[in-house]
Write a protein that holds these residues in place. Structure first.
Motif, short mmCIF file in Angstrom:
data_model
loop_
_atom_site.label_atom_id
_atom_site.label_comp_id
_atom_site.label_asym_id
_atom_site.label_seq_id
_atom_site.Cartn_x
_atom_site.Cartn_y
_atom_site.Cartn_z
N VAL A 10 0.83 -1.20 0.00
CA VAL A 10 0.00 0.00 0.00
C VAL A 10 0.87 1.25 0.00
O VAL A 10 0.60 2.22 -0.74
CB VAL A 10 -0.95 0.00 1.22
CG1 VAL A 10 -1.58 1.38 1.42
CG2 VAL A 10 -2.04 -1.05 1.04
N TRP B 176 -4.09 5.13 6.02
CA TRP B 176 -4.26 5.02 4.58
C TRP B 176 -5.64 4.54 4.17
O TRP B 176 -6.06 4.74 3.02
CB TRP B 176 -3.18 4.12 3.99
CG TRP B 176 -3.17 2.69 4.42
CD1 TRP B 176 -2.42 2.12 5.39
CD2 TRP B 176 -3.94 1.62 3.85
NE1 TRP B 176 -2.66 0.78 5.49
CE2 TRP B 176 -3.59 0.43 4.55
CE3 TRP B 176 -4.88 1.53 2.82
CZ2 TRP B 176 -4.16 -0.80 4.25
CZ3 TRP B 176 -5.46 0.30 2.53
CH2 TRP B 176 -5.09 -0.86 3.23
N ASN B 177 -6.40 3.91 5.08
CA ASN B 177 -7.77 3.56 4.71
C ASN B 177 -8.63 4.81 4.54
O ASN B 177 -9.57 4.83 3.74
CB ASN B 177 -8.38 2.62 5.75
CG ASN B 177 -8.39 3.19 7.14
OD1 ASN B 177 -7.52 3.98 7.50
ND2 ASN B 177 -9.37 2.81 7.95
N TYR C 282 -7.96 6.04 1.12
CA TYR C 282 -8.77 5.27 0.16
C TYR C 282 -10.17 5.84 0.05
O TYR C 282 -10.70 6.00 -1.06
CB TYR C 282 -8.83 3.80 0.59
CG TYR C 282 -10.01 3.06 0.00
CD1 TYR C 282 -10.02 2.70 -1.34
CD2 TYR C 282 -11.12 2.77 0.79
CE1 TYR C 282 -11.12 2.05 -1.88
CE2 TYR C 282 -12.21 2.11 0.26
CZ TYR C 282 -12.21 1.75 -1.08
OH TYR C 282 -13.30 1.12 -1.62
N GLU D 78 -11.75 7.25 -3.32
CA GLU D 78 -12.93 6.58 -3.87
C GLU D 78 -14.05 7.59 -4.14
O GLU D 78 -14.70 7.57 -5.20
CB GLU D 78 -13.41 5.49 -2.92
CG GLU D 78 -14.62 4.72 -3.42
CD GLU D 78 -15.20 3.81 -2.37
OE1 GLU D 78 -15.57 2.67 -2.72
OE2 GLU D 78 -15.30 4.24 -1.20
N THR E 203 -7.10 3.20 -6.48
CA THR E 203 -8.21 3.05 -5.54
C THR E 203 -8.70 1.61 -5.53
O THR E 203 -9.02 1.05 -4.46
CB THR E 203 -9.37 3.98 -5.90
OG1 THR E 203 -8.91 5.34 -5.84
CG2 THR E 203 -10.54 3.81 -4.95
N LEU F 88 -6.23 -0.41 -3.47
CA LEU F 88 -6.40 -0.19 -2.04
C LEU F 88 -7.64 -0.90 -1.51
O LEU F 88 -7.65 -1.40 -0.38
CB LEU F 88 -6.47 1.31 -1.74
CG LEU F 88 -5.25 2.16 -2.12
CD1 LEU F 88 -5.45 3.60 -1.65
CD2 LEU F 88 -3.98 1.58 -1.53
N LYS F 89 -8.68 -0.91 -2.31
CA LYS F 89 -9.92 -1.59 -1.89
C LYS F 89 -9.66 -3.06 -1.63
O LYS F 89 -10.13 -3.62 -0.62
CB LYS F 89 -11.00 -1.42 -2.95
CG LYS F 89 -12.32 -2.08 -2.58
CD LYS F 89 -13.37 -1.88 -3.66
CE LYS F 89 -14.68 -2.53 -3.26
NZ LYS F 89 -15.72 -2.36 -4.30
#
Length: 639
Positions: A311, A365-366, A369, A373, A406, A409-410
């Motif tokens: 990530v 980092w979430n 995301y 998104e 994106t 990351l998902k």
């Protein structure tokens, strides 16, 4: 008629309230009274009147007489909070079942010593016990030791129990260390009796003061087939603790716990850990343990850490685009008028998303995301916002990059949620998720876009290093899941390796057979009485009989060829267990231990291996593990 001539009522039912220890219930004609035994005042004693007025009178009456009323208050609180429980907290400092039996009245004399145990019937105030309770509370909730010297705490305690002697934090620290010593001995005794093997997670921590720490955590499956975890050591590393000395620190901790010969696997944070550290530990630990000849099962790296590392590669490569999107979102959210105009543009361009723009927290980092998104969904609105700073405008390629990353990351978020959200993270859950990442990386490398393909190649190179170290351990754990066995390895390896899949599958098959044979030999030696008690391992003495270790293996292999089918062969030949959401793999192996006595012993050790070492609360943290200042200070003081 005088009260003395009134007849006491025979209670048709038990009077449960503690206040009835201080009142006599009498009847005069058709009226019930409650007569205070301290001042003889008569109050209503009817069952319809309740006991609140009696308790209120009693509080005033007892306080005037200098009686302790803490039990009355405690009874009132327990009635209100009877649904509150604290599970799994045990006290062994003399706690008794009758702690809350109704008290008799004891008047405290002014010259009575405060450190005595005061008996209220069977209930009492214990100075020593209360201090230990305070220390346990600090340990349980992570409170700072200095709280005992806070003015607010002192006022609260004195009003709650004037008999409690307040002590400085240095004294409470001693109580905490006393509790720690007792708990440590319990863990030591339990580990010494453990029949299975122990897996060790090695984690590095830091503090705001730039101190470094080493945390060693034992993971194992106990004799009841429950997955357990115990922190063994939290060691301060000073400047002298270089990587060369780190292996010695770890070995010393293992020897202090007397578990170096019970070690099955070690899990390190990430693949950047110096391989020499692992090699030195392997050399110092006895060779007499069930493991592969190349030692691959001994050296495991954290799955969540490799995903976090991938990530960070993606976020770093997209940093310029992320900065532009962050600035654009900040601009839109800077005022209600701009936000309103942006919403109108979104409607005009046909965007029907119900999501709101959000700014990220860069170290989580979430959240980055989520920001990306949402921004990608509002791409057309950003492109038509006339007042937007041209420096923040994204090109079509940059929007495509943001959209693709994106998606990356998902996938990582979904997989890390599987790892960190599992309440019983046995080793078998990781193989399918990691294989899916492997397959996706292969596909991402095929992108015609140079930016995306080069990013994917960098990520895959890092992933391949992890895969080379951990793929066999992951596969063996998956095979020991009766829902999958070898079939899951065959399914994923055919997608990952293509034409060379059969060779890779054979490597896994040979690996699990080799490990099983090691356990079979150990089982034979146990039956013959030549293994160390409780260790499931051959004796490691320097006796001349050690020269015949090779004979033990020869004897086992020749006997096996003449005997019935082995546990492993029987297990692999039988049909897979149906997949369902309620499946409990540890319960399955517990039930099937009589059918697979040797294989179940191996399964217990393999499934207890921590394939990931990231807690749920820190799963998406871009930084490392950092102690807060309070805990860092406590560790420094405790040495």
């Amino acid at each position: 008629m005088e009260v003395a001539n009134e007849s006491a009522i025979k209670k048709p039912k038990r009077l449960t309230s503690v206040v009835w220890n201080h009142f006599e219930r009498v009847r005069k004609a058709d009226v019930c009274y409650a007569v205070c035994v301290h001042c003889n005042k008569k109050l209503s004693g009817s069952s319809n009147s309740g006991t609140t007025h009696l308790r209120n009178h009693l509080m005033r009456c007892l306080k005037r007489s200098n009686y302790d009323v803490s039990q009355l208050l405690a009874a009132k609180r327990r009635k209100k909070d009877n649904t509150l429980t604290i599970a799994n907290i045990s006290y062994d400092e003399g706690q008794r079942k009758e702690d809350y039996i109704k008290p008799t009245i004891v008047k405290y004399e002014q010259d009575q010593r405060k450190d005595e145990v005061f008996n209220l019937g069977s209930s009492r105030f214990d100075q020593e016990r209360s201090r230990l309770d305070l220390a346990r509370m600090i340990i349980l909730h992570g409170y700072p030791l200095a709280m005992v010297e806070h003015v607010g705490f002192k006022v609260f305690v004195k009003n709650l129990q004037p008999l409690f002697d307040l002590v400085p934090n240095s004294t409470i620290e001693l109580f905490c260390m006393e509790i720690y010593g007792k708990e440590k001995q319990k863990v030591y005794d339990m580990l010494s009796k453990l029949q299975g093997r122990i897996n060790l997670a090695v984690e590095m921590w830091s503090s705001p003061e730039n101190s470094n720490y080493l945390c060693l955590t034992a993971h194992y499956i106990d004799d009841d087939w429950k997955l357990q975890k115990k922190i063994l050591n939290f060691v301060t590393l000073d400047s002298s603790h270089t990587e060369d000395l780190l292996s010695e620190v770890i070995m010393k901790c293992l020897m202090d716990w007397d578990i170096e010969c019970k070690l099955f696997a070690m899990t390190f944070d990430d693949c950047s850990t110096n391989d020499d550290i692992v090699l030195r530990i392997k050399e110092q630990i006895s060779e007499n343990r069930p493991r592969l000849s190349n030692g691959q099962l001994l050296d495991v790296r954290s799955a969540a850490h490799i995903l976090n590392s991938l990530v960070q590669d993606a976020v770093e490569a997209l940093q310029v685009v992320i900065q532009k999107i962050r600035g654009s979102v900040r601009y839109v959210k800077s005022s209600q008028s701009i936000q309103g105009k942006f919403n109108e543009i979104a409607q005009q361009t046909g965007i029907i998303s119900q999501k709101s723009l959000v700014l990220d927290c860069p170290i989580r980092w979430n959240s980055t995301y989520v920001m990306l998104e949402t921004a990608v969904e509002y791409r057309n609105a950003f492109c038509h916002l006339p007042e937007l700073d041209p420096d923040l405008a994204l090109s079509d390629d940059e929007w495509e990059w943001a959209s693709s990353v994106t998606g990356y990351l998902k996938l990582f978020i979904e997989i890390i949620n599987v790892f960190s959200g599992n309440k019983c993270p046995t080793a078998n859950i990781y193989f399918p998720e990691i294989c899916h990442v492997h397959i996706q990386l292969i596909e991402w490398c095929k992108s015609p876009d140079n930016f995306l393909s080069s990013l994917a190649a960098k990520m895959k190179a890092k992933f391949d290093k992890y895969w080379s170290k951990c793929s066999l351990a992951l596969a063996v754990a998956a095979i020991l899941d009766p829902r999958f066995k070898m079939k899951l390895v065959e399914y994923y390896y055919s997608q990952i390796y293509g034409s060379t899949a059969l060779e890779r599958i054979k490597e896994v098959s040979d690996g699990i057979k080799e490990l099983f044979n090691a356990y079979s030999i150990c089982s034979t030696l146990i039956d013959e009485g030549t293994a160390l008690p409780g260790s499931s391992l051959p004796s490691s003495s320097n006796d001349s009989r050690d020269r015949l270790k090779g004979f033990d293996k020869f004897l086992h292999e020749t006997a096996q060829s003449q005997s019935a089918i082995s546990d492993l062969e029987k297990y692999l030949e039988e049909a897979v267990f149906p997949r369902n959401c309620d499946f409990n793999i540890l319960n399955w192996w517990r039930v099937h231990t009589p059918r697979y006595p040797i294989l179940s012993m191996m399964a217990r050790d393999v499934l207890g291996t921590p394939m990931s070492t990231v807690a749920q609360e820190s799963a998406f943290n871009a930084g490392g593990r950092v102690l807060d200042s309070c805990r860092s200070l406590c560790i420094c003081r405790c040495g």
